[in-house]
Design an enzyme around this catalytic site. Structure first.
Site, mmCIF file in Angstrom:
data_model
loop_
_atom_site.group_PDB
_atom_site.id
_atom_site.type_symbol
_atom_site.label_atom_id
_atom_site.label_comp_id
_atom_site.label_asym_id
_atom_site.label_seq_id
_atom_site.Cartn_x
_atom_site.Cartn_y
_atom_site.Cartn_z
ATOM 1 N N GLU A 167 1.391 5.986 -7.494
ATOM 2 C CA GLU A 167 -0.637 7.443 -7.534
ATOM 3 C C GLU A 167 0.667 8.676 -6.967
ATOM 4 O O GLU A 167 -0.407 9.616 -7.840
ATOM 5 C CB GLU A 167 -1.353 7.209 -6.484
ATOM 6 N N GLU B 74 1.444 -0.960 0.463
ATOM 7 C CA GLU B 74 -0.126 0.077 -0.082
ATOM 8 C C GLU B 74 0.998 1.653 0.323
ATOM 9 O O GLU B 74 0.803 2.303 -0.626
ATOM 10 C CB GLU B 74 -0.671 0.336 1.354
#
Length: 116
Positions: free
Chosen positions: A71, A64
């Site tokens: 991102e 993550e």
């Protein structure tokens, strides 16, 4: 080796983790990890089972973190919508999903036989 730089790098890494905890999915993964910790303490796991759970939990959180980094970089490099930017973000999110699903399966395989 510059010892001062070395120790400062831990601060930068901690700041990165704190930044990622602003993301909803990271908070969800950390919450699930806390539930696994509580369930493990309640269940009385073996050392091997703890090692496996710690490893898969860390793998989910680390994936993550990498997803969040990807991102952010994609958003910086391509602030406008672009199909390749979307693909990169979707693939990174898919990696997290694969690891998270595997961790759920591992958790089920460890906990269910002890509970039933």
């Amino acid at each position: 080796m510059n010892v001062r730089k070395f120790f400062h790098s831990f601060g930068y890494a901690a700041q990165g983790i704190m930044t990622a905890t602003k993301e909803q999915n990271m908070r969800f993964h950390l919450l699930c990890g806390a539930f696994v910790l509580i369930a493990g303490l309640w269940t009385g796991l073996s050392t091997t089972e703890w090692l496996i759970l710690v490893l898969v939990t860390a793998l989910v959180v680390a994936t993550e973190l990498i997803n969040t980094a990807i991102e952010r970089v994609v958003d910086l490099a391509s602030p406008e919508l672009h199909p390749l930017a979307k693909d990169a973000k979707d693939v990174a999110a898919g990696a997290v999903l694969v690891i998270a699903c595997a961790s759920v399966i591992i958790g089920v395989l460890i906990f269910i036989p002890k509970w039933f």
